[in-house]
Structure formats: C-alpha cells, structure tokens
Design a protein around this motif. Structure first.
Motif, mmCIF file in Angstrom:
data_model
loop_
_atom_site.group_PDB
_atom_site.id
_atom_site.type_symbol
_atom_site.label_atom_id
_atom_site.label_comp_id
_atom_site.label_asym_id
_atom_site.label_seq_id
_atom_site.Cartn_x
_atom_site.Cartn_y
_atom_site.Cartn_z
ATOM 1 N N TYR A 138 -1.360 -27.032 16.094
ATOM 2 C CA TYR A 138 -0.687 -26.679 17.344
ATOM 3 C C TYR A 138 -0.486 -27.910 18.215
ATOM 4 C CZ TYR A 138 -2.647 -22.122 15.917
ATOM 5 O OH TYR A 138 -3.026 -21.008 15.219
ATOM 6 N N MET A 139 -1.503 -28.762 18.253
ATOM 7 C CA MET A 139 -1.426 -29.961 19.062
ATOM 8 C C MET A 139 -0.292 -30.866 18.585
ATOM 9 S SD MET A 139 -2.361 -33.455 19.119
ATOM 10 C CE MET A 139 -3.541 -33.566 17.778
ATOM 11 N N LEU A 140 -0.215 -31.082 17.278
ATOM 12 C CA LEU A 140 0.825 -31.948 16.730
ATOM 13 C C LEU A 140 2.215 -31.359 16.956
ATOM 14 C CD1 LEU A 140 -0.817 -33.047 13.347
ATOM 15 C CD2 LEU A 140 -0.525 -34.421 15.415
ATOM 16 N N GLN A 141 2.364 -30.063 16.718
ATOM 17 C CA GLN A 141 3.671 -29.426 16.906
ATOM 18 C C GLN A 141 4.135 -29.536 18.351
ATOM 19 O OE1 GLN A 141 3.069 -25.432 15.445
ATOM 20 N NE2 GLN A 141 2.551 -26.158 13.388
ATOM 21 N N SER A 142 3.226 -29.285 19.288
ATOM 22 C CA SER A 142 3.615 -29.331 20.697
ATOM 23 C C SER A 142 3.933 -30.752 21.142
ATOM 24 C CB SER A 142 2.521 -28.715 21.571
ATOM 25 O OG SER A 142 1.315 -29.453 21.497
ATOM 26 N N GLN A 143 3.200 -31.733 20.608
ATOM 27 C CA GLN A 143 3.498 -33.119 20.947
ATOM 28 C C GLN A 143 4.875 -33.526 20.429
ATOM 29 O OE1 GLN A 143 1.974 -35.761 22.509
ATOM 30 N NE2 GLN A 143 0.191 -34.630 23.256
ATOM 31 N N VAL A 144 5.177 -33.126 19.218
ATOM 32 C CA VAL A 144 6.476 -33.463 18.631
ATOM 33 C C VAL A 144 7.609 -32.809 19.426
ATOM 34 C CG1 VAL A 144 7.938 -33.016 16.612
ATOM 35 C CG2 VAL A 144 5.641 -33.969 16.313
ATOM 36 N N ARG A 145 7.434 -31.526 19.773
ATOM 37 C CA ARG A 145 8.470 -30.846 20.557
ATOM 38 C C ARG A 145 8.616 -31.477 21.936
ATOM 39 N NH1 ARG A 145 6.122 -26.081 18.206
ATOM 40 N NH2 ARG A 145 4.907 -25.785 20.124
ATOM 41 N N PHE A 146 7.500 -31.907 22.522
ATOM 42 C CA PHE A 146 7.548 -32.557 23.827
ATOM 43 C C PHE A 146 8.445 -33.791 23.785
ATOM 44 C CE2 PHE A 146 5.841 -35.797 26.751
ATOM 45 C CZ PHE A 146 5.965 -35.136 27.949
ATOM 46 N N HIS A 147 8.417 -34.490 22.661
ATOM 47 C CA HIS A 147 9.259 -35.680 22.494
ATOM 48 C C HIS A 147 10.641 -35.335 21.943
ATOM 49 C CE1 HIS A 147 6.328 -38.827 23.508
ATOM 50 N NE2 HIS A 147 5.416 -38.095 22.880
ATOM 51 N N ARG A 148 10.949 -34.041 21.880
ATOM 52 C CA ARG A 148 12.271 -33.545 21.494
ATOM 53 C C ARG A 148 12.622 -33.835 20.047
ATOM 54 N NH1 ARG A 148 15.884 -34.580 27.040
ATOM 55 N NH2 ARG A 148 14.430 -33.474 28.429
ATOM 56 N N PHE A 149 11.615 -33.729 19.208
ATOM 57 C CA PHE A 149 11.846 -33.780 17.767
ATOM 58 C C PHE A 149 11.524 -32.420 17.171
ATOM 59 C CE2 PHE A 149 11.131 -38.259 18.792
ATOM 60 C CZ PHE A 149 12.167 -38.870 18.095
ATOM 61 N N ASP A 150 12.057 -32.184 15.982
ATOM 62 C CA ASP A 150 11.818 -30.937 15.262
ATOM 63 C C ASP A 150 10.537 -31.097 14.429
ATOM 64 O OD1 ASP A 150 11.755 -28.698 13.653
ATOM 65 O OD2 ASP A 150 13.833 -28.869 12.978
ATOM 66 N N PRO A 151 9.519 -30.263 14.661
ATOM 67 C CA PRO A 151 8.295 -30.388 13.856
ATOM 68 C C PRO A 151 8.541 -30.331 12.356
ATOM 69 C CG PRO A 151 7.897 -28.939 15.722
ATOM 70 C CD PRO A 151 9.379 -29.218 15.707
ATOM 71 N N LYS A 152 9.545 -29.590 11.928
ATOM 72 C CA LYS A 152 9.818 -29.494 10.494
ATOM 73 C C LYS A 152 10.256 -30.830 9.918
ATOM 74 C CE LYS A 152 11.041 -24.594 10.582
ATOM 75 N NZ LYS A 152 12.119 -23.589 10.350
ATOM 76 N N GLU A 153 10.864 -31.659 10.744
ATOM 77 C CA GLU A 153 11.283 -32.987 10.290
ATOM 78 C C GLU A 153 10.223 -34.040 10.572
ATOM 79 O OE1 GLU A 153 15.093 -34.341 11.551
ATOM 80 O OE2 GLU A 153 15.991 -32.342 11.470
#
Length: 422
Positions: A138-153
């Motif tokens: 959850y932490m990694l996904q939210s950090q990635v989304r915060f930086h406007r990247f797609d967690p799947k990528e």
C-alpha cells in the motif's frame, strides 16, 4: 551434533545453553496453568520483566517533575531517544549517528521515501518482492500515485519461480540489471514475513547501487533476528518496527537508518519538523530548518517517551548478550525445531513441508498438508502460541532470548497429539 527427539536430550541442550538464564527475564502468558510455548516473536515479542521499571521511572518523573522532566529527570526526556542509537547501531550494523527512533514503521517508510524515491520520467521504477507485506504494498502504491505514475508500470515485483516457495537471489539481481537506468529504488523486506527467507541484502544492495538506484530495506522481521551490516553494505536507508524480535511492546516506536553520506545535508528533500532541527538552535524558534547532523534530522516531533522506554529496556538485554550469541543460539534452536518436525512427520500420516529456505533466521514456515485450521486451534488451546496464514501455513519463530530446547520437544508432542486426536 546428532540430535535426538527426547525430553532428556532437549534438557541436555538447555543445560549447555549459555543464554538459558534469560528465560527468567521475560513474562509468559499461561494456558491451562502452564507457561506457553511462544512462537510469535515475529509478531509480538514477550515483555521483558525489566520493562516495568523503565516505564515506572518515566511515570514517576512526570508525576514529580512535570515539564521539568524534559531536563531534570534521571534520563531527561530532551535527549531520551538518543540513548537508543548506540545499542541499535550494534543490532543493525550502523554508526550511532545513522540511527534514530521515531513514529511507527510505515510512517517512517513514507517519510524516508520522500528523500529516497525521487522519480523522473526516465528513472521512476521500484523493485520489490512479489506479495510483499500488505503495508509495504500500500505504501509503495500510494507513493507512486502521489508522483503521478501508474503502479502497474512503476512497481516491478520479482516473482518466485513456478512451483518454488522462495526467491532465487539471481532472479532479483537479473531483474535489477534488466530494469537498469529506469530503476529509481529497490525496496524489499530483509526477511520475508510469510516464508521466513532472509534475502542476500549485501548482494542486492550492491546490484541496485551499480545501476544508480537508491536501496532501502524494511527490516520488520530482520532487526534483532539476523546479522545486519547496513553501513558496511552501503544501504541508503532502512526502517524497522521494535515490537517483534526487539520486544518493545505492541505497536511501539520504529527505528530508522540513514547512511552517513546523506546526513548533514540541506539539499536533500525531506518532510521536516521542529525536533529535527539542531538542538543548539531549536528553542530560538528560527523560521528556517537547520538539520541535525545525524539521522535525527528526519524526526518531526517530540519523541514518545512512554513508548520508547520499553525499547530502551529491551536494548539493555541486547547489549548484555550481543547479536553474535543470539544468532548462534537461533541457528541451533531452529535446526532442532526442524529436526523435531521431521521426526514427528515420520510418526503420523500427515505430511509437513517446511517452505523456509536455508537462508533463514528464527522462523520456520510449515505447510500442514492434509490439515486445516482445527490443528492450529488445537495448538493454541494446548499452550502453543503460533501464527496461522492461509491456506494452511503455521509460522514458528523460537526467539533465542526466551525459547528453550525443551519447548521444541514439547511442541512436537503437542503437535503429534493434535494430529492423532482427529
């Protein structure tokens, strides 16, 4: 040494154990009027008896000194947290200035990600292990989304090979090389919570650094359990909770490591707060942040003294014994537990499969083929406190401070009775 699955042999091992006296340093829950066999140090360690005095001392100072306890308590609250840094440095292989204690684990990982996950359009990917602990996911996904990247990528999970229960280090190293200059961060659990595998942190760190990435470690199941040399391995950052093998109490304060090369810098991005500014100027209430020259610069607010008092009590035990002695016993008692499991497996119709590889610490994760949660329930009702993970895995973690070889033998007998009583 040739093991034997007998009470007499287990008693012999305990008599030879230099750490056996430390069992008396801990409180044990009781079931059916007897001390339990406690296998969940990987979830919550037992309470050291000396913890009470450390907490009582803080309560006394608060009662008698109130705010003056910050400066005039026997252990002033002003610098109370600094007393943990030296002992923790010995546990995780770090310099004193690279250690701080604050907040809780996932909070600290988020704060550290501010400094060490700095993606751009080319270098934005994170490597982690498949099915990392959910909080890390959850932490990694939210950090990635915060930086406007797609967690799947952006999030690259290293998977176990088909039919395997553990990861091959070569697969992790190959994935790091494959992602290459797109890799911003490697962040894995030093010890996997599910199968108990200890990752080759030295080699993985070297590989991540070689492609220009930051490398950090979640040491929730590693701190106080396995050998760590964070400074020597050139790790950028790490964080760990204190309530598992460190025996500091439920949900207690987290430790962090920040490599000294990142210290005493004003140019590093960081969420900042009053307690991270230099002590010499803190009470001048200056408008600009002036970071402490240690990992304490990542602190935000006053340390929670009542929480870290039990941590200090536990570290006193670690200082007395040392990680080398704890690891030596850990290896022996886990090997004896493995032997007992295999001996019981020969005596019953069920089949046990130990899915923890040889790269391990205190934990053995065991598939109970042909058995369901009723066996786990039987163990719990008969004084064996362990962990259940779906679909049919129990996690057994004999902590060297307070687990005995007789515990391992007695567990085997309870396990056999639980299977045969169906």
């Amino acid at each position: 040494m040739t093991f034997q699955n007998s009470l007499e042999f287990a008693q012999f091992l305990d008599a030879e154990d230099a750490l056996s006296k430390y069992r008396q340093e801990f409180h044990y829950p009781q079931v059916n009027g007897k001390d339990v066999i406690y296998f969940t140090g990987n979830s919550l360690g037992l309470q050291p008896k000396r913890t009470q005095k450390f907490v009582d001392d803080v309560m006394k100072d608060w009662r008698e000194l109130a705010v003056e306890g910050h400066f005039y308590a026997e252990k002033p609250w002003w610098d109370y947290h600094e007393r943990l840094a030296n002992g923790l440095g010995k546990v995780v292989g770090a310099k004193t200035q690279e250690i701080s204690v604050m907040n809780t684990l996932t909070v600290n990982l988020h704060l550290l990600m501010v400094s060490f996950y700095r993606p751009n359009q080319k270098r934005f990917k994170i490597i982690c292990e498949e099915k990392a602990f959910p909080s890390d996911q959850y932490m990694l996904q939210s950090q990635v989304r915060f930086h406007r990247f797609d967690p799947k990528e952006a999030i690259v999970e290293v998977k176990k090979r088909e039919g395997e229960h553990s990861w091959l280090v070569e697969d992790i190293l190959n994935k790091i090389e494959e992602v290459g200059d797109e890799l911003a961060l490697v962040l894995l659990g030093g010890v996997n919570y599910y199968n108990g595998q200890v990752f080759d942190m030295k080699s993985i760190t070297q590989a991540g650094k070689s492609v220009g990435a930051f490398v950090g470690w979640d040491l929730a199941h590693a701190a106080g359990n396995v050998e760590l040399k964070l400074h020597e391995w050139n790790v950028d950052f790490a964080a760990w909770c204190s309530y598992k093998y460190m025996n500091s109490g439920p949900g207690n304060a987290s430790g962090i490591f920040v490599n000294e090369k990142h210290l005493n810098r004003k140019d590093i991005p960081r969420f900042e707060g009053w307690w991270g500014t230099k002590k010499e100027t803190r009470f001048l209430m200056q408008p600009e942040f002036d970071p402490i020259e240690t990992a304490d610069a990542w602190q935000l607010s006053n340390p929670p003294i009542l929480s870290i008092a039990p941590y200090l009590a536990s570290l006193e035990l670690f200082d007395e014994v040392g990680m080398d002695a704890l690891i030596e016993k850990q290896q022996k008692i886990v090997s004896y537990l493995e032997f007992v499991l295999k001996e019981i497996d020969k005596e019953v119709e069920s089949s046990f499969e130990i899915i923890t590889p040889k790269e391990r610490g205190c934990q053995l994760s065991v598939f109970l083929h042909g058995e369901g949660k009723t066996l786990f329930d039987y163990l719990m009702k008969n004084g064996v406190i362990t962990d259940w993970r779906e679909p049919n895995v129990i996690r057994l973690a004999p902590a060297p401070f307070y687990s005995s070889f007789v515990d391992m033998y007695n567990f085997g007998q309870v396990l056999k009775q639980g299977i045969l009583q169906k």
